[in-house]
Design an enzyme around this catalytic site. Structure first.
Site, mmCIF file in Angstrom:
data_model
loop_
_atom_site.group_PDB
_atom_site.id
_atom_site.type_symbol
_atom_site.label_atom_id
_atom_site.label_comp_id
_atom_site.label_asym_id
_atom_site.label_seq_id
_atom_site.Cartn_x
_atom_site.Cartn_y
_atom_site.Cartn_z
ATOM 1 C CG ASP A 239 19.559 -6.462 -36.464
ATOM 2 O OD1 ASP A 239 20.079 -5.226 -36.451
ATOM 3 O OD2 ASP A 239 18.233 -6.340 -36.474
ATOM 4 C CG ASP A 282 20.599 -3.350 -32.682
ATOM 5 O OD1 ASP A 282 20.910 -2.753 -33.614
ATOM 6 O OD2 ASP A 282 19.638 -3.761 -32.200
#
Length: 368
Positions: A239, A282
């Protein structure tokens, strides 16, 4: 011209590879039809010959051909039609029976016709693409073997009678049958290849070229189901830290470029057999489907490399990026869902520890 030829070969190979079960059933059923057709032709020929010469009975060579045809019919009725066979096994059975059909028919032709030795040969060669579907290389191999066998029969049964014209006809028949393969299956195979391209596009994240979330999950589940014994599986969730600030400070185009650069880092760090996907804006995931128990520590080295490469990465004016990584290491045969839960817990641990780090969970325990 040559590129088109090889594209067709690739299309046929993909067509066969994706429809093996269907083709196995079709090939063995069509061989029965070929046997029935040969039987009808031989019976009709004997009837015509008997009407011309009523006192003439069928010679031994006709009974040999009938025996081959009957043997396959019994084989199909008692065995082939009742079981499911793999594509490779079916190929062996079908081509062996076809070869026996051909040899028996060729021997009959040699003995029965003095003027020409090629009509049955040509008919059977041209019939092959009509009833049998396989890789182009297999066609080429079997027809080469049949051609050599026919020359051998001619030399043994009727030496010196095979003319250059007959040789040319035989070679032309083989070449034409291979062209038929390209013509019969080429367009159909190309349409299947187009389906493959469409599926690949639908499975791909358009920005990074990685697997999208659905494709990643499906391929990961399949990979861990087929994991070899004695190996571990590892699932990584990566992440991006504070990615919103990249978009806010440098613009969305720079943000997209950063994500593409991150994808390239992952591609460099992991193996071709590992599955890499972008599963969120993302958020990325990597499935390492099988790795020796003693080598699981290498994934920690990969994570250190990823964190370093992100830290030194520059995209335009943007620089010094980081990500948090959660890793599930499975030694016991967990499901994808169980591994995801473990990796997500590990990711949460990495975030709690200040981001820009990785955490490995194995059997519920964490260690850096």
């Amino acid at each position: 011209m040559f590129s088109d030829f090889f594209n067709r070969l690739d299309s046929i190979d993909y067509f066969v590879s994706t429809k093996k079960e269907l083709l196995a059933e079709k090939n063995r059923a069509m061989l029965l039809q070929l046997g029935n057709g040969l039987t009808i032709v031989v019976v009709l020929y004997l009837l015509v010959r008997f009407s011309i010469d009523p006192g003439r009975l069928p010679e031994l060579r006709f009974w040999v051909l009938f025996a081959v045809l009957l043997a396959y019919r019994i084989e199909y009725k008692c065995w082939l039609s009742k079981i499911l066979l793999s594509f490779n096994t079916t190929r062996l059975i079908v081509l062996l029976n076809y070869y026996l059909f051909f040899m028996a028919s060729a021997y009959l032709e040699m003995r029965e016709f003095d003027a020409s030795h090629t009509p049955i040969f040509i008919a059977l060669i041209l019939a092959l693409p009509a009833f049998y579907t396989d890789y182009f290389q297999v066609y080429f191999l079997i027809e080469t073997v049949i051609g050599i066998s026919y020359f051998a029969i001619c030399h043994l049964v009727s030496p010196g009678t095979l003319s250059w014209q007959a040789c040319f006809e035989m070679m032309a028949a083989i070449m034409f049958s291979l062209v038929m393969v390209l013509a019969i299956f080429g367009n159909q195979a190309e349409s299947v290849t187009e389906e493959k391209v469409f599926k690949e596009k639908s499975d791909t994240d358009l920005l990074t070229g990685l697997k999208n979330k659905i494709a990643f999950q499906d391929e990961s589940k399949e990979a861990i189901r087929n994991k070899p014994l004695g190996t571990a599986s590892m699932l990584l969730i990566l992440d991006f830290d504070n990615f919103k600030l990249v978009n806010d400070n440098y613009g969305h185009q720079t943000g997209d470029d950063v994500l593409k650069a991150f994808a390239n880092i992952l591609i460099r760090e992991f193996r071709v057999v590992d599955i890499i996907g972008r599963v969120g804006g993302d958020e990325f995931m990597v499935m390492v489907p099988s790795i020796p128990f003693e080598s699981t520590g290498l994934i920690a080295d990969r994570c250190k490399n990823i964190l370093h490469e992100l830290n030194v990465l520059k995209v335009g004016k943007a620089h010094s990026f980081s990500c948090s990584i959660g890793i599930a290491c499975d030694y016991k045969g967990m499901t994808f869902e169980e591994m995801y839960k473990l990796a997500d817990d590990a990711l949460y641990e990495s975030k709690e520890r200040g981001k820009a780090t990785y955490t490995i969970y194995s059997s519920g325990k964490a260690d850096e």
